[in-house]
Design a protein around this motif. Structure first.
Motif, PDB file in Angstrom:
ATOM      1  N   LYS A 236       9.715   1.064  -9.228  1.00  0.00           N
ATOM      2  CA  LYS A 236       8.778   1.651 -10.199  1.00  0.00           C
ATOM      3  C   LYS A 236       8.268   0.673 -11.246  1.00  0.00           C
ATOM      4  O   LYS A 236       7.077   0.541 -11.462  1.00  0.00           O
ATOM      5  CB  LYS A 236       9.467   2.795 -10.954  1.00  0.00           C
ATOM      6  N   GLY A 237       9.205   0.011 -11.912  1.00  0.00           N
ATOM      7  CA  GLY A 237       8.844  -0.804 -13.069  1.00  0.00           C
ATOM      8  C   GLY A 237       8.073  -2.064 -12.742  1.00  0.00           C
ATOM      9  O   GLY A 237       7.805  -2.863 -13.632  1.00  0.00           O
ATOM     10  N   ARG A 238       7.717  -2.270 -11.480  1.00  0.00           N
ATOM     11  CA  ARG A 238       7.014  -3.497 -11.132  1.00  0.00           C
ATOM     12  C   ARG A 238       5.563  -3.278 -10.745  1.00  0.00           C
ATOM     13  O   ARG A 238       4.840  -4.230 -10.513  1.00  0.00           O
ATOM     14  CB  ARG A 238       7.722  -4.163  -9.942  1.00  0.00           C
ATOM     15  N   VAL A 239       5.158  -2.008 -10.622  1.00  0.00           N
ATOM     16  CA  VAL A 239       3.817  -1.729 -10.128  1.00  0.00           C
ATOM     17  C   VAL A 239       2.928  -1.248 -11.268  1.00  0.00           C
ATOM     18  O   VAL A 239       3.372  -0.531 -12.146  1.00  0.00           O
ATOM     19  CB  VAL A 239       3.861  -0.639  -9.030  1.00  0.00           C
ATOM     20  N   ILE A 240       1.673  -1.670 -11.239  1.00  0.00           N
ATOM     21  CA  ILE A 240       0.684  -1.130 -12.163  1.00  0.00           C
ATOM     22  C   ILE A 240      -0.308  -0.324 -11.343  1.00  0.00           C
ATOM     23  O   ILE A 240      -0.986  -0.870 -10.466  1.00  0.00           O
ATOM     24  CB  ILE A 240      -0.049  -2.272 -12.909  1.00  0.00           C
ATOM     25  N   PHE A 241      -0.374   0.982 -11.626  1.00  0.00           N
ATOM     26  CA  PHE A 241      -1.263   1.842 -10.858  1.00  0.00           C
ATOM     27  C   PHE A 241      -2.730   1.521 -11.172  1.00  0.00           C
ATOM     28  O   PHE A 241      -3.106   1.412 -12.336  1.00  0.00           O
ATOM     29  CB  PHE A 241      -0.975   3.315 -11.179  1.00  0.00           C
ATOM     30  N   GLY A 242      -3.529   1.377 -10.114  1.00  0.00           N
ATOM     31  CA  GLY A 242      -4.968   1.156 -10.286  1.00  0.00           C
ATOM     32  C   GLY A 242      -5.369  -0.298 -10.420  1.00  0.00           C
ATOM     33  O   GLY A 242      -6.554  -0.615 -10.482  1.00  0.00           O
ATOM     34  N   LEU A 243      -4.392  -1.199 -10.440  1.00  0.00           N
ATOM     35  CA  LEU A 243      -4.718  -2.606 -10.697  1.00  0.00           C
ATOM     36  C   LEU A 243      -5.576  -3.209  -9.592  1.00  0.00           C
ATOM     37  O   LEU A 243      -6.449  -4.040  -9.845  1.00  0.00           O
ATOM     38  CB  LEU A 243      -3.428  -3.422 -10.888  1.00  0.00           C
ATOM     39  N   ASP A 244      -5.362  -2.765  -8.338  1.00  0.00           N
ATOM     40  CA  ASP A 244      -6.172  -3.309  -7.239  1.00  0.00           C
ATOM     41  C   ASP A 244      -7.647  -3.004  -7.448  1.00  0.00           C
ATOM     42  O   ASP A 244      -8.508  -3.816  -7.111  1.00  0.00           O
ATOM     43  CB  ASP A 244      -5.682  -2.760  -5.895  1.00  0.00           C
TER      44      ASP A 244
END
Ligand SMILES: [Zn+2]
Length: 584
Positions: A236-244
């Motif tokens: 969880k703590g490693r992903v940023i939603f929407g960054l792509d």
């Protein structure tokens, strides 16, 4: 720590690629003497201050003071991480990466299969949402949220129908159900884990689906959102939603808009806030800040207007500051979250949004305003309470900012900066994080620092220093790098430094690459010896004053034995110092 195997991989690849050629694909270089010069790709400039040293396979920019080797260059220019740079360069050099242990290989295979399964699931859910009657509840939910098909497809939203739809789909495609279980897509009885929910893929910055979060369409369902479990693909703590989807726009606009919820982000993109991202189901973590920092130095935090949202905003502001990022905090008026605010704005949503964002104060100022709400400056009790809160708030930021922030808080609240800076106990010293330390040029060059610079360009001078200087005599600030350089020299001779530099701490790498790019004026062995003598002398003087201090303490305590001993030590040291000064 990199494993032995991956260290080898870095060395293999480095030996096979030429930094000059890699840089030339992005920068026009001109040869001058032995070096190459060009316009720095990492900051705006009109005359070249970006220098590539082909012997050392090292680069340095005199303008922005960035520096590194071929991996750092690719990392920065491709906006990837160290692993990504290794992969790109390995492909280019034709180096087969890593011989994995059977265990590692199994884990890598499992990860690959789970990723494929997640991709398949995303396609299936998307198909159900738009093409099957069973997708109707999902389409209705999107409509009520003002999310159009184009935006929904960009996020690859989908719908998981009730029952065993995905299991049947996999059977028809003759795919293993075991991987779907492993991916957290199915319950043990084969029913869909996300049944009767709108399914939102959580993707990494390259667009690969790592997990799902899913919102129920049933009003009677207690759990509004459920998420994929953490597993081989997802932490969880490693992903940023929407960054792509937002990364290019973030770079273009110079800042990222960080929101709390995934739906806020989707609505944001629908209404034109295309640099919006979310920290995906957790409070912002250090890993996430560093990921964002690859794309921008500024975060605009737009959290919910409630107490929890304000607190999350303050935490995020302080955390980001320690990674050298600026923050601003915006609160949307008359709405509980950005999603509601944008939907209420209709055709003027984007313009109203922009007005709110333009007024957003810095993360620090927003905290000051919250703590000082209703403060009456003539009420000394209130001043004391608010002052204590502000003092605590200031201390959450890196020490280099404290003074300026205390001044700012004084201007905003009228509470004296002296009160705000008063330390109840010594402030904890936070290690300098990347980019937070002052530029090297501003620091005074001490004899120790000069010697380290000299040794960087002339490692053979270590031979002259043998028996002359011990690491304890070198200034504390330079001792670490001195010892590391000495060790690499002992291990591999004069070429050792270049070979082992990538394993040094980043600030030491900077120091050495800067010396390679701009060597100190005088670098012969004689200068090295002179410097060593001066360092030694200063060290002895420091020790001498230490003994004198101890001496006065012993005198005050009437410890005559100790006094005599210290006096003898001080005399001996003083004599040695005079001797040295006479010779020098
Ligand atoms: Zn530069």
């Amino acid at each position: 720590m990199p494993t032995q195997a991956s260290d080898d991989a870095f060395a293999d690849v480095k030996a096979k690629v030429d930094l000059v050629k890699v840089v030339q694909e992005h920068v026009r270089l001109t040869k001058r003497n032995k070096d190459f010069w060009g316009l720095c790709p990492f900051h705006q400039e009109d005359s070249p201050s970006f220098k590539v040293n082909p012997q050392m396979q090292s680069w340095y920019c005199f303008g922005c003071e960035r520096s590194g080797d071929v991996f750092t260059f690719v990392e920065l220019i491709e906006k990837t991480d160290k692993r990504g740079a290794l992969q790109m360069l390995a492909e280019r050099a034709g180096v087969e990466l890593k011989k994995l242990s059977p265990e590692q290989k199994e884990r890598a295979d499992l990860r690959k299969r789970v990723l494929e399964m997640l991709k398949l699931a995303a396609q299936y859910y998307e198909y159900v949402l738009w093409k099957l009657p069973a997708g109707e509840p999902g389409r209705r939910l999107l409509e009520s949220r003002h999310v159009g098909e184009e935006t929904a497809r960009r996020f690859q939203l989908g719908y998981a129908p009730a029952g065993r739809g995905f299991a049947e789909y996999l059977r028809a495609k003759k795919r293993s159900l075991a991987d779907a279980h492993e991916a957290g897509l199915m319950r043990r009885d084969g029913t869909d884990f996300f049944a009767e929910r709108l399914v939102i893929p959580i993707r990494d910055e390259r667009g690969q689906t790592l997990a799902f979060t899913a919102r129920t369409v049933r009003p009677d369902e207690q759990r509004k959102y459920i998420n994929s479990p953490e597993g081989p693909t997802y932490i969880k703590g490693r992903v940023i939603f929407g960054l792509d989807l937002a990364r290019d726009e973030i770079t273009k606009r110079g800042h990222a808009v960080l929101m709390e919820g995934q739906f806020d982000v989707i609505t944001g993109h629908q209404f034109g806030v295309t640099n919006a991202v979310a920290s995906s189901g957790t409070a912002l973590t250090d890993d996430q800040v560093r990921l964002l920092k690859r794309f921008t130095d500024e975060l605009l935090l737009v959290f919910d207007a409630d107490r929890a949202g304000r607190e999350a905003g303050r935490k995020a502001a302080a955390l980001a500051a320690h990674d050298g990022m600026r923050t601003r905090v915006a609160t949307v008026p008359d709405a509980k979250d950005p999603d509601e605010f944008l939907r209420a704005g209709g055709a003027e949503a984007l313009q109203r949004w922009q007005e709110v964002m333009d007024r957003a104060p810095s993360g620090f100022e927003a905290g000051v305003a919250e703590f000082a709400v209703g403060l009456n400056p003539s009420n000394s009790n209130q001043v004391e309470t608010v002052g204590a809160k502000l003092r605590e708030w200031i201390r959450q930021f890196p020490p280099s900012l404290h003074e300026a922030y205390a001044e700012l808080a004084e201007r905003k609240t009228g509470i004296s900066r002296h009160l705000l800076l008063r330390d109840p106990e010594p402030a904890p010293v936070k290690p300098a994080t990347n980019g937070a330390h002052p530029p090297a040029a501003a620091r005074k060059v001490t004899p120790s620092r000069y010697l380290v610079q000299l040794l960087a360009v002339r490692p053979a001078a270590f031979d002259q220093l043998r028996g002359m200087l011990t690491p304890q005599e070198v200034d504390e600030d330079d001792r670490g790098v001195f010892v590391r350089m000495l060790e690499s020299y002992e291990r591999r001779g004069p070429a050792g430094l270049e070979a082992e530099l990538a394993g040094f701490p980043p600030e030491e790498q900077d120091l050495i690459r800067r010396a390679w790019a701009a060597p100190p004026p005088n670098v012969d062995d004689e200068v090295a010896v002179e410097l060593a003598e001066r360092i030694r002398l200063e060290h002895m003087k420091g020790m001498h004053s230490g003994i004198i201090r101890e001496l006065s303490e012993a005198e005050r305590g009437r410890d005559s034995e100790r006094v005599a001993q210290l006096e003898a030590e001080a005399r001996e040291l003083a004599r040695a110092i005079t001797d040295m000064e006479r010779r020098g």
